[in-house]
Write a protein that holds these residues in place. Structure first.
Motif, PDB file in Angstrom:
ATOM      1  N   LEU A 168      10.234  -4.229  -2.735  1.00 23.70           N
ATOM      2  CA  LEU A 168       9.895  -5.391  -1.500  1.00 23.70           C
ATOM      3  C   LEU A 168       8.712  -4.820  -0.902  1.00 23.70           C
ATOM      4  O   LEU A 168       8.025  -5.696  -0.366  1.00 23.70           O
ATOM      5  N   VAL A 169       8.254  -3.697  -0.717  1.00 20.97           N
ATOM      6  CA  VAL A 169       7.219  -3.296   0.074  1.00 20.97           C
ATOM      7  C   VAL A 169       5.628  -3.032  -0.884  1.00 20.97           C
ATOM      8  O   VAL A 169       4.769  -3.670  -0.366  1.00 20.97           O
ATOM      9  N   LEU A 170       5.956  -2.561  -2.056  1.00 17.48           N
ATOM     10  CA  LEU A 170       4.899  -2.505  -2.763  1.00 17.48           C
ATOM     11  C   LEU A 170       4.605  -3.770  -3.478  1.00 17.48           C
ATOM     12  O   LEU A 170       5.440  -4.476  -3.930  1.00 17.48           O
TER      13      LEU A 170
ATOM     14  N   SER B 230       0.879  -1.190  -0.049  1.00 14.21           N
ATOM     15  CA  SER B 230      -0.139  -0.023   0.097  1.00 14.21           C
ATOM     16  C   SER B 230       0.828   1.275  -0.143  1.00 14.21           C
ATOM     17  O   SER B 230       2.154   1.291   0.353  1.00 14.21           O
ATOM     18  N   ILE B 231       0.254   2.396  -0.330  1.00 15.85           N
ATOM     19  CA  ILE B 231       1.018   3.575  -0.382  1.00 15.85           C
ATOM     20  C   ILE B 231       1.344   4.233   0.751  1.00 15.85           C
ATOM     21  O   ILE B 231       2.416   4.704   1.244  1.00 15.85           O
ATOM     22  N   PRO B 232       0.407   4.051   2.093  1.00 12.46           N
ATOM     23  CA  PRO B 232       0.647   4.570   3.246  1.00 12.46           C
ATOM     24  C   PRO B 232       1.964   3.791   3.809  1.00 12.46           C
ATOM     25  O   PRO B 232       2.738   4.288   4.571  1.00 12.46           O
ATOM     26  N   GLY B 233       1.978   2.564   3.448  1.00 13.73           N
ATOM     27  CA  GLY B 233       3.308   1.528   4.108  1.00 13.73           C
ATOM     28  C   GLY B 233       4.489   2.370   3.368  1.00 13.73           C
ATOM     29  O   GLY B 233       5.258   2.287   4.479  1.00 13.73           O
TER      30      GLY B 233
ATOM     31  N   ALA C 219       7.525   3.881   5.695  1.00 13.77           N
ATOM     32  CA  ALA C 219       9.077   3.416   5.633  1.00 13.77           C
ATOM     33  C   ALA C 219       9.709   4.499   5.277  1.00 13.77           C
ATOM     34  O   ALA C 219      11.004   4.614   5.835  1.00 13.77           O
ATOM     35  N   TYR C 220       9.444   5.329   4.309  1.00 20.21           N
ATOM     36  CA  TYR C 220      10.374   6.568   3.798  1.00 20.21           C
ATOM     37  C   TYR C 220      10.540   7.435   4.984  1.00 20.21           C
ATOM     38  O   TYR C 220      11.738   8.121   5.054  1.00 20.21           O
ATOM     39  N   CYS C 221       9.560   7.714   5.723  1.00 16.02           N
ATOM     40  CA  CYS C 221       9.677   8.837   6.988  1.00 16.02           C
ATOM     41  C   CYS C 221      10.557   8.053   7.954  1.00 16.02           C
ATOM     42  O   CYS C 221      11.361   8.952   8.758  1.00 16.02           O
ATOM     43  N   GLY C 222      10.614   6.637   8.147  1.00 17.75           N
ATOM     44  CA  GLY C 222      11.319   6.469   9.123  1.00 17.75           C
ATOM     45  C   GLY C 222      12.706   6.182   8.915  1.00 17.75           C
ATOM     46  O   GLY C 222      13.788   6.351   9.586  1.00 17.75           O
ATOM     47  N   PHE C 223      13.124   5.953   7.457  1.00 23.06           N
ATOM     48  CA  PHE C 223      14.330   5.673   7.108  1.00 23.06           C
ATOM     49  C   PHE C 223      14.984   7.021   6.679  1.00 23.06           C
ATOM     50  O   PHE C 223      16.133   7.278   6.993  1.00 23.06           O
TER      51      PHE C 223
END
Length: 144
Positions: free
Chosen positions: A82-84, A4-7, A11-15
């Motif tokens: 990996l995520v999308l 999903s896009i929110p996921g 992840a980008y906000c965290g990294f």
């Protein structure tokens, strides 16, 4: 949150958050405390001090962080892969999927041509905002 896009945004906000905090903290420590004292003597609230005094000083550094994160996110391949899922794709992942043929055969000439076309927007963005990167790096490099 997978596929999903929110996921991927999470992840980008965290990294990207660690680098952002590191750069902004280094710059904010270099801002003289006397500016805040002068604003409070003039009757400015702490919020007003931040938005009227400190935030305008942070514009070059915020622009630098935005440019660096934007370039990283635009060119990232592994995390979106990996995520999308297959429904949501970023540009590098879509190019890789589009250029992979049957039985794993890949048209490398077309693949490289599409990658060059994909990096043109971020290169134009970088060239237009290069002066802000230089201002942000210079502003955080000298301590008085």
């Amino acid at each position: 949150m997978l596929q999903s896009i929110p996921g991927i945004v999470f992840a980008y906000c965290g990294f990207g958050g660690a680098m952002t905090v590191f750069i902004l903290t280094g710059f904010i420590k270099g801002i003289p405390y006397e500016l805040e004292e002068a604003a409070s003597i003039d009757g400015c609230s702490p919020e007003g001090t931040f938005f009227r005094i400190i935030f305008p000083l942070l514009k070059p550094v915020i622009t630098t962080v935005t440019i660096l994160n934007g370039m990283w996110i635009w060119n990232d391949y592994l995390l979106p892969y990996l995520v999308l899922g297959t429904d949501n794709k970023t540009v590098p992942v879509a190019i890789q999927i589009a250029m992979q043929g049957a039985y794993g055969a890949t048209d490398y000439g077309g693949f490289m041509a599409m990658l060059v076309l994909a990096i043109i927007p971020i290169i134009v963005f970088y060239l237009c905002s290069q002066k802000y990167i230089i201002k942000g790096v210079i502003a955080g490099a000298v301590k008085g």
